[in-house]
Design an enzyme around this catalytic site. Structure first.
Site, mmCIF file in Angstrom:
data_model
loop_
_atom_site.group_PDB
_atom_site.id
_atom_site.type_symbol
_atom_site.label_atom_id
_atom_site.label_comp_id
_atom_site.label_asym_id
_atom_site.label_seq_id
_atom_site.Cartn_x
_atom_site.Cartn_y
_atom_site.Cartn_z
ATOM 1 N N ASP A 354 0.860 -1.183 0.000
ATOM 2 C CA ASP A 354 0.000 0.000 0.000
ATOM 3 C C ASP A 354 0.898 1.235 0.000
ATOM 4 O OD1 ASP A 354 -2.289 1.632 0.292
ATOM 5 O OD2 ASP A 354 -1.980 1.700 2.453
ATOM 6 N N LYS A 355 0.339 2.394 -0.306
ATOM 7 C CA LYS A 355 1.159 3.598 -0.349
ATOM 8 C C LYS A 355 0.888 4.508 0.847
ATOM 9 C CE LYS A 355 0.430 6.765 -3.510
ATOM 10 N NZ LYS A 355 0.172 7.935 -2.630
ATOM 11 N N LYS A 522 -17.584 17.690 -2.875
ATOM 12 C CA LYS A 522 -16.146 17.504 -3.099
ATOM 13 C C LYS A 522 -15.903 16.028 -3.377
ATOM 14 C CE LYS A 522 -14.927 16.674 1.771
ATOM 15 N NZ LYS A 522 -14.201 17.143 2.949
ATOM 16 N N ASP A 638 -4.835 5.773 -5.926
ATOM 17 C CA ASP A 638 -4.613 7.066 -6.561
ATOM 18 C C ASP A 638 -4.346 6.918 -8.047
ATOM 19 O OD1 ASP A 638 -4.931 8.296 -4.170
ATOM 20 O OD2 ASP A 638 -2.794 8.371 -3.719
ATOM 21 N N LYS A 727 -6.709 -5.367 -5.059
ATOM 22 C CA LYS A 727 -5.401 -5.624 -4.465
ATOM 23 C C LYS A 727 -5.213 -7.112 -4.207
ATOM 24 C CE LYS A 727 -4.792 -1.154 -2.103
ATOM 25 N NZ LYS A 727 -4.541 -0.486 -0.808
ATOM 26 N N ASN A 750 -8.372 -1.379 4.329
ATOM 27 C CA ASN A 750 -8.474 -1.714 2.911
ATOM 28 C C ASN A 750 -7.304 -2.575 2.434
ATOM 29 O OD1 ASN A 750 -6.528 0.263 3.086
ATOM 30 N ND2 ASN A 750 -7.181 1.341 1.242
ATOM 31 N N ASP A 751 -6.338 -2.853 3.317
ATOM 32 C CA ASP A 751 -5.215 -3.715 2.952
ATOM 33 C C ASP A 751 -5.359 -5.125 3.513
ATOM 34 O OD1 ASP A 751 -3.914 -1.472 1.758
ATOM 35 O OD2 ASP A 751 -3.281 -0.836 3.760
#
Length: 1133
Positions: A354-355, A522, A638, A727, A750-751
């Site tokens: 993951d980042k 947004k 992203d 992933k 989410n990982d």
């Protein structure tokens, strides 16, 4: 139905009894033994024990098998009993009173009390039915979360709830409350799940919806997938091969016995008082087969599995005790959460990372923005080629705002001037940031605001609006109060169109003091741009260019838009919304369609750009792991093209050999490139340098293979715009097609799917809770520790385990096959060479500790060299140190050693005599000579195999030899014969044998002949075919260091955190009164929120570091915060 047990019992709901214990006093022994004998080795030795009780086929006493078997069973049973004891007594005592709770009961909970069932919150001691809970047992997060009761449930009586069936979805609940002919929608924000703890709330009442095994917590307690290493799988195969080899040896010796009985033994039958049934050569061979299966059973190593578990436990403790993987800022040590995967850490070929929060710090700073086509702001720091500090502009003075956040920094005063000049769009921009969110404010002292944000991004945006004069001060379920340039303004909150992973945006609908209806939104730019009014096309193009610029600097971006709403249209839309919210089926889809309907024709305001700083040591770690031939895949939500990609590319380009186009296409492709396309043709043709842009289409069946083939030519792949499920799919694709060891590392919920899918899962204990850590096999606080975990602990564990296994199989074959050779000289009579006690004690006493010491402490190179020369990691990736070929080599060596151990003493004793002229070759003297030679040869061999000597190695090796001679003389002594005459009948054999020079000469000759060929082979092999370790050991000096300088690079694509953001609290805020009553217009109460943040991008131009020296290994010392780090370019060219 509430408080109606007679009615509810018709439906056979589960009671609230949950049994966590696996055993009790009466069932422990039978159940545990049944489980243990399901293992092949244990069952095999049980069968051997039964065979040994048959006098016709057994030449060994039963204790030779039962002693090691009972030892193994006892150790495992103690471990299982301890685990079960901990499970039983870890349960809080106060839980026992909840056993009789049933579905439909209304129960009362008090502060700090454990929620023992899934409850519908009815009322609480707080205003508006508000309560706070801690969900650490569910998701690992320790921050408080809010739950809100319906206002009508404060006096609930004889009414019904219809809801979804029991399931394991912790974040979702769908139901309807029927109350006085009205229907009220129920969702997860009104539920208290089992496992939560009530906090900061004096009391609350709840209706039991699910109990016992039907609660969501218990529905999630399915069995965790057991991960097995490749060495484990290979060992199981080898044990079966060894068993087959044992059967073959038994058949050969049985055939030999049959032939011998027919040609030789039949001459003696009339002198032997055998039963008539026994006087048959074939039957004799049949009995001999089983006899030799018993005698040769030690070739199947029963103690192997126990020894392996001891080694793995020790390796796990080494990881836990490593101070260089301890993060002092958060008091977080590294933790091995499993003991079964340590050697697999030395074989990793693919890392999936993951980042945000894993490679970056997940600490967000508002740096830039675009408003109505004009950009504002600049990055505070840059990483330049020469690594010098440079500050662009002085920090903006926010002293005009008494409610400013003093930690906030911004470097463009023109934006403040635009605010003071009351430019309408600039004010609307910050008004949107102050209104469109689910942040909860807490005012601890007058003017001291603290925001409890769902994600770091939201907190950064609201803080930015606060400093620019639009202060979010307080909120109720129906209103939001801002201080706009010092003036209190209250907006009526009509609806929150909350964020989720499909919408990738959130909106609010408010009514301002002038009575105007406004929709503020947004979200991801690609999502909002599709919903803009056509008149915004030119502004959209300009803003898109600004977003490209922000992405090139590694900033996380969001687009902002608004819309004026017509009163009649809104009223009609609200009726549809209320109807959709009370449906039980497809509620989410219907609400999503209504949100989509009203979020059309919006007007673009601009975009925000937030900086997420890179963690310390990430570029150096990536470079080092790449030199170790580990392929790194970054899986992020992203967009492609942020500055993090550029950092990775520049890092690799400095440590990899540059290729021209021809070599790029023909060789192993050390460059980095893009794959992007919807069809196979596009994927095949659209090849460029930079990185891998993964589209969802690439995971389809027809593109899966080409994705793997092309992407695996890269050293590094960046998969963008991937969801948590994708992933896991990427990891599964690589596991399926490449059959390589994979490691997944992440820090958030989410990982989790990716971590569970990989062979090895690593959790980062960062800003996003503990979900990833709880699902992981290993955990630590910083990504840079992964380098040490793999290159030091992983490599050492693999090296030690392989050496241990090679020696173990060699030792067992050398020990056991002496009986095989003896069979050809004793008429295949199943007579043993060794004394029975020697057979019993050889593996568990004489040779167990030295091999364990080698497996725990041995090193081929120290940790500094392991980090300095990453290519030493490569043997594990190709499974070079232990494989089928290595196994056959070790077993062949053991067979040869057994041949030498038997025939040299046999040949010597054919004509040898004692010092007094008497014959020396009695069977027991022969056995003592071979046994002593075997113990000495085994000790010398393990000394040759040991590269790193410690005091423990010396103590175990010399101590084992001393113990052997002590036990040998004790068993042949007069005293023990007096006590146990039947078990130790050979008085003085050791004393009479070992006082003869000829015996010691034979032992010396046997040892030299066994050892010298191996010494010669190793010497020649190291000289002619040196390994990577041999090459590094002969280097007097390492190669020149090469700096990994980060280079700023721009890009044409941008990032958006919205692709990884979690669903917020919008529905909770608008569904009921979820706030405490404010004591003043400026006072609110705290609310904690989930810590899971978004996944976003990272700029490498956001931190300045001074050019300083590095330590001896070329890597940054943990305590050095401002040192430029270098790594030696050690790739074999």
């Amino acid at each position: 139905r509430a408080n109606d047990r007679d009615y509810n019992e018709r439906f056979s709901y589960a009671d609230n009894r949950i049994k966590t214990a696996k055993y009790n006093v009466f069932t422990f022994l039978p159940i545990n033994l049944f489980e243990q004998f399901q293992r092949f080795a244990n069952a095999y030795f049980l069968v051997l024990l039964i065979l040994q009780l048959i006098p016709e086929i057994s030449s060994l006493s039963w204790f030779t098998t039962i002693v090691p078997l009972v030892l193994v069973l006892a150790i495992t049973a103690v471990k299982d009993a301890t685990d079960d004891y901990v499970r039983i007594y870890s349960c809080p005592v106060d839980l026992y009173k909840w056993m009789n709770v049933r579905v439909g009961d209304i129960i009362k909970l008090e502060n700090n009390q454990f929620v023992a069932a899934d409850l519908l919150l009815l009322s609480s001691s707080e205003p508006y039915g508000l309560c706070y809970i801690e969900t650490a047992e569910l998701d690992g997060e320790t921050n408080l979360k809010v739950r809100q009761a319906l206002t009508v449930t404060s006096d609930l009586g004889d009414d019904e709830v219809i809801c979804e069936p029991p399931n394991n979805k912790l974040d979702k609940f769908t139901g309807i409350l029927y109350w006085k002919d009205n229907k009220y929608p129920l969702d997860n924000e009104k539920m208290l799940l089992r496992g939560c703890v009530l906090r900061n709330t004096e009391w609350c009442f709840g209706l039991v919806i699910f109990a016992g095994l039907q609660t969501k917590l218990m529905q999630n307690c399915g069995r965790t997938t057991f991960k097995r290493t490749s060495i484990d799988k290979l060992m199981n195969t080898l044990v079966l091969w060894i068993f087959g080899f044992l059967i073959c040896m038994g058949i050969i010796l049985a055939i030999g016995n049959t032939i011998w009985e027919q040609k030789v033994g039949s001459n003696f039958w009339e002198y032997l008082q055998w039963k008539e049934l026994t006087i048959n050569a074939v039957f004799s061979g049949f009995l001999t087969f089983w006899s030799y299966v018993i005698i040769l059973n030690t070739v199947v190593p029963i103690s192997l599995y126990v020894s392996v578990e001891v080694l793995r436990l020790g390796h796990s403790y080494f990881i836990n005790w490593d101070r260089r993987m301890y993060y002092s800022r958060k008091d977080t040590p590294a933790e091995a959460r499993t003991t079964t995967l340590n050697e697999e850490l030395g074989q990793v070929e693919f890392i999936f990372s993951d980042k945000t929060g894993t490679l970056t710090q997940n600490i967000m700073v508002f740096n830039k923005c675009s408003i109505n086509g004009k950009t504002y702001g600049t990055l505070e720091h840059f990483l330049l080629y020469i690594h010098t500090y440079r500050q662009k502009t002085p920090c903006v003075d926010f002293s005009f705002n008494p409610l400013m956040d003093r930690k906030f920094r911004f470097h463009d005063s023109s934006l403040v001037e635009a605010i003071k000049l009351e430019e309408p769009l600039v004010q609307e921009f910050f008004r949107l940031l102050a209104l469109c969110h689910t942040v909860m404010p807490e005012e601890r002292n007058e003017g001291e605001l603290v925001y409890q944000a769902q994600s770091p991004d939201e907190g950064a945006l609201v803080t930015a609006a606060r400093n620019f004069g639009f202060v979010f001060r307080s909120r109720t379920p129906e209103t939001i109060t801002l201080y706009e340039m010092g003036q209190a303004v209250t907006y009526q909150l009509l609806a929150i169109l909350d964020f989720n992973n499909v919408r990738k945006r959130m909106s609010v609908i408010v009514r301002n003091p002038k009575g105007q209806l406004k929709l503020y939104s947004k979200g991801a730019d690609t999502i909002l741009f599709d919903r803009l009014d056509p008149s915004n096309e030119e502004l959209m193009f300009t803003t898109s260019e600004h977003l490209n610029e922000f992405a090139g600097e590694g900033l996380r971006t969001l687009a902002l838009a608004y819309k004026d709403l017509d009163e009649d249209v809104f009223d009609e839309w609200m009726k549809k919304l209320l109807f959709a919210s009370t449906t039980l089926e497809n509620r989410e889809e219907k609400l999503g369609a209504l949100y989509e309907e009203i979020e059309q024709g919006m007007l673009l305001l601009g975009a925000t750009a937030i900086e997420d700083k890179l963690q310390e040591g990430v570029p150096e770690t990536i470079a080092c792991l790449t030199l170790a031939n580990i392929k790194i895949w970054v899986l992020t939500g992203d967009k492609l093209g942020n500055q993090f990609c550029s950092t990775l590319i520049e890092t690799l380009s400095h440590c990899l050999t540059q290729h021209n186009l021809e070599s790029f296409l023909l060789d192993d492709m050390n460059e980095v490139f893009i794959i992007s396309g919807h069809t196979m043709l596009e994927m095949a043709l659209n090849v460029r340098f930079v990185c891998c842009y993964l589209k969802a289409h690439a995971l389809e069946a027809d593109l899966e293979q080409i994705l793997v083939d092309v992407a695996c030519l890269c050293k590094t792949v960046i998969c963008c715009r991937v969801t948590p499920l994708q992933k896991a799919l990427v990891v599964e694709v690589i596991k399926r097609h490449k059959r390589a060891v994979t490691l997944a590392i992440g820090d958030g919920a989410n990982d989790v799917s990716m971590i569970k899918s990989a062979h090895i899962g690593v959790g980062i204990s960062g800003q996003e809770g503990m979900q990833a850590v709880l699902a992981s096999d290993y955990s630590f606080a910083q990504f840079r520790y992964l380098q040490r975990l793999l290159l030091v602990h992983g490599r050492w564990s693999y090296y030690r385990m392989c050496n241990f296994l090679c020696y173990f199989f060699y030792k067992n074959f050398a020990f056991t096959l002496v009986h095989f050779w003896y069979g050809f000289l004793c008429g295949f009579s199943a007579q043993t060479v060794y004394d029975q006690w020697f057979i019993t004690l050889f593996n568990i006493v004489y040779t167990s500790l030295p091999v364990l010491a080698m497996g725990l402490f041995d090193q081929d190179v120290n940790e500094q060299y392991s980090l300095r020369y990453p290519n030493l990691y490569r043997p594990g990736q190709i499974n070079q140190l232990f494989n089928k070929r290595k196994f056959f080599t070790c077993t062949l060596q053991g067979v040869c050693i057994s041949f030498i151990l038997f025939f040299i003493p046999y040949g010597a004793f054919m004509t040898a005599v004692r010092d007094d002229g008497a014959h020396i070759s009695d069977q027991q003297a022969f056995a003592v000579t071979i046994a002593t030679s075997l113990v000495i040869v085994s000790s010398v061999q393990i000394g040759l195999d040991t590269n790193y000597w410690t005091a423990v190695n010396h103590f175990f090796i010399w101590g084992s030899l001393a113990v052997y001679f002590a036990i040998l003389f004790a068993m042949h002594s007069d005293g023990i014969f007096t006590i146990f005459p039947n078990q130790f009948p050979f008085i003085g054999t050791a004393r009479n044998s070992l006082n003869q020079k000829i015996v010691w000469l034979v032992i010396l000759l046997t040892t030299v002949v066994c050892i010298m060929p191996m010494v010669a082979v190793r010497f020649i092999k190291a000289d002619l075919y040196p390994t990577q370790t041999d090459k590094q050991a002969t280097r007097r000096q390492g190669p020149q260091e090469q700096n990994l300088r980060r280079v700023r690079r721009t890009s044409s694509r941008r990032s958006a955190y919205a692709f990884a953001h979690q669903q917020g609290y919008g529905e909770l805020i608008t569904s009921g009164k979820n706030m405490k009553v404010p004591t003043s217009s400026t006072s609110t109460y705290p609310l904690s929120s989930p810590a899971r943040g978004p996944t976003g991008t990272r700029s490498v131009n956001d931190t300045t570091r001074d050019q300083t020296e590095t330590n001896s290994t070329g890597f940054r010392r943990e305590s050095d915060q401002n040192q430029e780090v270098t790594v030696e370019d050690l790739e074999a060219r």
